[in-house]
Design an enzyme around this catalytic site. Structure first.
Site, PDB file in Angstrom:
ATOM      1  N   ARG A  76     -27.915  -6.236 -39.519  1.00  0.00           N
ATOM      2  CA  ARG A  76     -26.941  -5.764 -38.504  1.00  0.00           C
ATOM      3  C   ARG A  76     -27.411  -4.461 -37.872  1.00  0.00           C
ATOM      4  O   ARG A  76     -26.999  -4.085 -36.776  1.00  0.00           O
ATOM      5  CB  ARG A  76     -25.530  -5.635 -39.110  1.00  0.00           C
ATOM      6  CG  ARG A  76     -24.482  -5.187 -38.093  1.00  0.00           C
ATOM      7  CD  ARG A  76     -23.032  -5.609 -38.408  1.00  0.00           C
ATOM      8  NE  ARG A  76     -22.731  -5.668 -39.811  1.00  0.00           N
ATOM      9  CZ  ARG A  76     -22.477  -4.607 -40.595  1.00  0.00           C
ATOM     10  NH1 ARG A  76     -22.468  -3.399 -40.079  1.00  0.00           N
ATOM     11  NH2 ARG A  76     -22.225  -4.760 -41.875  1.00  0.00           N
ATOM     12  N   TYR A 129     -16.869 -11.288 -13.675  1.00  0.00           N
ATOM     13  CA  TYR A 129     -16.911 -12.473 -14.528  1.00  0.00           C
ATOM     14  C   TYR A 129     -15.540 -12.619 -15.213  1.00  0.00           C
ATOM     15  O   TYR A 129     -14.950 -11.620 -15.636  1.00  0.00           O
ATOM     16  CB  TYR A 129     -18.031 -12.259 -15.552  1.00  0.00           C
ATOM     17  CG  TYR A 129     -18.168 -13.356 -16.559  1.00  0.00           C
ATOM     18  CD1 TYR A 129     -18.660 -14.608 -16.198  1.00  0.00           C
ATOM     19  CD2 TYR A 129     -17.810 -13.154 -17.888  1.00  0.00           C
ATOM     20  CE1 TYR A 129     -18.790 -15.609 -17.136  1.00  0.00           C
ATOM     21  CE2 TYR A 129     -17.935 -14.157 -18.831  1.00  0.00           C
ATOM     22  CZ  TYR A 129     -18.424 -15.383 -18.449  1.00  0.00           C
ATOM     23  OH  TYR A 129     -18.548 -16.376 -19.370  1.00  0.00           O
ATOM     24  N   ASP A 201     -23.701  -4.984 -14.670  1.00  0.00           N
ATOM     25  CA  ASP A 201     -24.002  -6.318 -15.183  1.00  0.00           C
ATOM     26  C   ASP A 201     -24.961  -6.961 -14.183  1.00  0.00           C
ATOM     27  O   ASP A 201     -24.587  -7.316 -13.070  1.00  0.00           O
ATOM     28  CB  ASP A 201     -22.706  -7.121 -15.311  1.00  0.00           C
ATOM     29  CG  ASP A 201     -22.931  -8.534 -15.856  1.00  0.00           C
ATOM     30  OD1 ASP A 201     -24.052  -9.061 -15.740  1.00  0.00           O
ATOM     31  OD2 ASP A 201     -21.955  -9.113 -16.380  1.00  0.00           O
ATOM     32  N   LYS A 226     -28.052 -16.898 -20.013  1.00  0.00           N
ATOM     33  CA  LYS A 226     -28.370 -17.449 -18.699  1.00  0.00           C
ATOM     34  C   LYS A 226     -29.890 -17.489 -18.487  1.00  0.00           C
ATOM     35  O   LYS A 226     -30.584 -18.127 -19.238  1.00  0.00           O
ATOM     36  CB  LYS A 226     -27.638 -16.631 -17.625  1.00  0.00           C
ATOM     37  CG  LYS A 226     -26.174 -16.285 -17.989  1.00  0.00           C
ATOM     38  CD  LYS A 226     -25.276 -17.506 -18.118  1.00  0.00           C
ATOM     39  CE  LYS A 226     -23.909 -17.228 -18.741  1.00  0.00           C
ATOM     40  NZ  LYS A 226     -23.118 -16.175 -18.113  1.00  0.00           N
TER      41      LYS A 226
HETATM   42  C1  LIG Z   1     -21.960 -15.447 -18.540  1.00  0.00           C
HETATM   43  C2  LIG Z   1     -21.733 -14.093 -18.046  1.00  0.00           C
HETATM   44  C3  LIG Z   1     -21.242 -13.091 -18.886  1.00  0.00           C
HETATM   45  C4  LIG Z   1     -20.845 -13.354 -20.330  1.00  0.00           C
HETATM   46  O1  LIG Z   1     -21.947 -13.715 -21.105  1.00  0.00           O
HETATM   47  P1  LIG Z   1     -21.839 -14.677 -22.408  1.00  0.00           P
HETATM   48  O2  LIG Z   1     -23.251 -14.751 -22.861  1.00  0.00           O
HETATM   49  O3  LIG Z   1     -21.254 -15.979 -21.932  1.00  0.00           O
HETATM   50  O4  LIG Z   1     -20.923 -14.002 -23.373  1.00  0.00           O
HETATM   51  C5  LIG Z   1     -21.083 -11.817 -18.375  1.00  0.00           C
HETATM   52  N1  LIG Z   1     -21.385 -11.548 -17.084  1.00  0.00           N
HETATM   53  C6  LIG Z   1     -21.858 -12.481 -16.237  1.00  0.00           C
HETATM   54  C7  LIG Z   1     -22.175 -12.113 -14.832  1.00  0.00           C
HETATM   55  C8  LIG Z   1     -22.034 -13.788 -16.686  1.00  0.00           C
HETATM   56  O5  LIG Z   1     -22.490 -14.729 -15.842  1.00  0.00           O
END
Ligand SMILES: *Cc1c(COP(=O)(O)O)cnc(C)c1O
Length: 412
Positions: A76, A129, A201, A226
């Site tokens: 961790r 998101y 983000d 992603k």
């Molecule tokens: C998918 C996504 C998230 C969240 O990510 P997870 O891996 O699904 O927890 C946050 N921000 C954006 C822009 C996303 O496309």
């Protein structure tokens, strides 16, 4: 400053000799961070599937806990497979430090729990998101943090709202799902002057297409579920920041608050995926451009949201901070909500699925799927329309994607 806005933002800055000698992106994505200590000379790093690490002596264990000696303690707090990935990602993003965690939401929550306390205020963009929006609304607000939404397309809105209570300024660019672009340089300057941290983000862009830290941001987040993983087979998140901020995010936010630790197996899969990130992103970008052009030419489509289109209202801003325009396209059909669902049901090759950045082209309807945590009124206010359809252009041959979209459009 370079006048060629097509260049990567990091290229248009004053370069140190260190940067000039830097190897290319794909080379670094393959080689950076490699731990050379493997006794067998394995070309591909072994996966350290271990929860804990043994100490030679009790004194060594104590010294590691006291921070007097390097070395691993417990997964961790750190793990060699995660460490390799973190060094690679820090290199690619141009950040001092990186932390990988179990999901994109794990990354976002680990950052906020580290830096906010009751009575603080955060200023966040309007389009977010869906689960990030839900976390701010149902999570942070419950703990006495004031969350205010600001349309950050216009930096003056932020300048008007920011105060000495503002701890964090948070946005996505391009924003999910409507592709709104936020000027990272302008927002970062205003936030910095007010003593707030800027958290971006950058999931839609990956470190290949946009580097927010070079433009003034403090912390960058990616959902590695992603494009970074890239194959739709794992969940992970990434945080990039200064070493000073990361010390707190790792040892307070992650270790003691969220515990959102990434599995070494998934870290390995992301390192594997990163070897082809440049190749994949170029193909995603090519395919998305073709999809956007096809949609723009269709009389069934009222509006296409793709920053690469000259008709996109923030096209010039997009060019100034992104090296290409990414693999995501959103659009609206003349028939609104019902036409959107009909279009999805008409697809044969493209898959109806949320998520993005996979090899498969994925199509979804944000109002009823990813952005359903918003109320209908909030969606309308924040620019997520009922008829909006979102496409993640995959890696298939463009002609096959276009043919499928065309036959589905003919059915609505
Ligand atoms: C998918 C996504 C998230 C969240 O990510 P997870 O891996 O699904 O927890 C946050 N921000 C954006 C822009 C996303 O496309």
């Amino acid at each position: 400053m370079s006048s060629d806005s097509k260049k990567k933002p990091s290229d248009s800055k004053e370069k140190s000799s260190d940067q000039r000698n830097k190897k290319g992106f794909a080379t670094r994505a393959i080689h950076a961070g490699r731990d050379k200590s493997d006794p067998h000379g394995a070309l591909t790093s072994p996966i350290y599937m271990t929860s804990t690490f043994q100490f030679d002596t009790a004194q060594q264990g104590a010294a590691r806990f006291a921070g007097e000696e390097g070395g691993y303690i417990y997964s961790r707090l750190g793990n060699p497979t995660l460490n390799e990935l973190e060094l690679k990602l820090a290199d690619l993003e141009g950040a001092e430090s990186c932390l990988t965690v179990a999901s994109g939401m794990g990354a976002i929550t680990s950052v906020f729990w580290t830096f906010v306390a009751p009575g603080d205020e955060i200023l966040v963009d309007e389009t977010l998101y869906g689960c990030t929006f839900a976390y701010f609304r149902h999570g942070l607000e419950k703990f006495g943090v004031t969350v205010r939404h600001v349309d950050m397309r216009n930096p003056e809105n932020l300048a008007r709202e920011i105060s000495d209570k503002t701890r964090i300024v948070y946005f996505e660019t391009p924003a999910n799902p409507n592709m709104r672009i936020v000027d990272i340089r302008a927002i970062s300057k205003i936030a910095k002057d007010a003593g707030a941290k800027v958290v971006v983000d950058s999931t839609y862009m990956t470190p290949y297409l946009q580097n927010p830290i070079a433009l003034g941001a403090d912390i960058v987040i990616h959902s590695a579920t992603k494009y970074l993983g890239g194959h739709g087979d794992l969940m992970a998140g990434v945080i990039l920041s200064s070493a000073e901020d990361m010390e707190q995010i790792r040892y307070v936010g992650l270790k003691d608050m969220t515990g959102a630790v990434l599995s070494p197996m998934n870290a390995f899969l992301i390192s594997r995926g990163l070897k082809t990130l440049e190749l994949r992103m170029e193909r995603h970008c090519d395919n998305a451009e073709k999809v956007a052009n096809l949609l723009e030419a269709s009389d069934k489509v009222t509006k296409v949201y793709f920053p690469g289109l000259p008709s996109f209202d923030q096209h010039e801003l997009a060019r100034s901070q992104m090296s290409r325009f990414g693999g995501m396209v959103a659009f609206e059909l003349t028939g609104g909500h019902d036409a959107g669902l009909k279009f999805l049901n008409g697809l044969k090759l493209c898959k109806i699925a949320v998520s993005l950045g996979d090899a498969e082209t994925l199509v979804e309807h944000p109002a009823s799927m990813t952005h359903s945590p918003y109320t209908p009124e909030e969606r309308e206010k924040y620019g997520i329309t009922e008829g909006l359809v979102r496409i993640s252009a995959g890696l298939e041959n463009a002609k096959d994607i276009l043919a499928d979209l065309e036959q589905a459009l003919a059915q609505v």
